[in-house]
Scaffold this motif. Structure first.
Motif: not given
Length: 160
Positions: A125-130
């Protein structure tokens, strides 16, 4: 290599967040979707505190009914390549007290503990949003950080 160049290593990828990002879009790098001003998250708390003798900043925000918590360890304003990690919301301050770097950003991401791999789900989720845009990326602009190093997901180990 300058901070707007694409950067990959075995363990991380650079994502430009700050003012340099606007300049990089003019030079031909792709603009990240979801960075429009019309869909900004609503900020709640923004307080300074000391955790394990280190100055930190606790920021909360809400977007689309979801609550997010960010702990900024040390001073990140104007800094490049600041490590960022997704952690469990309930252990956010404990993880902040154990940080060994001079500056780091921790994002508390709630995941259902019954999920097969909550750590991987948080990291994804973090990688996707960043990398693709989202409320976490938008709120990092508040910290003044220029670029962050997003952990690259290790391949999942599958039992034979």
């Amino acid at each position: 290599m300058d901070a707007t160049d694409e950067f990959f290593s075995w363990t991380s990828r650079r994502t430009v967040i700050g003012a340099g990002h606007l300049a990089s879009t003019a030079s031909g790098l792709r603009r990240v979707h979801g960075d429009s001003a019309g869909d900004l998250p609503q900020r709640g708390l923004d307080v300074r505190l000391v955790v394990a003798g280190r100055h930190c900043r606790l920021i909360t925000f809400t977007h689309g009914g979801d609550d997010y918590v960010v702990v900024v360890i040390g001073s990140v304003r104007g800094r490049r390549d600041v490590p960022i990690r997704a952690v469990d919301e309930e252990s956010l301050l404990v993880d902040a007290s154990r940080s060994a770097t001079s500056a780091e950003i921790l994002i508390g991401i709630p995941i259902d503990p019954r999920t097969a791999s909550p750590e991987r789900c948080r990291e994804r989720m973090l990688a996707s949003q960043l990398c693709h845009g989202g409320p976490i990326r938008q709120m990092l602009g508040v910290t003044g950080v220029h670029s962050v190093l997003v952990p690259v997901l290790a391949p999942a180990n599958h039992a034979a």
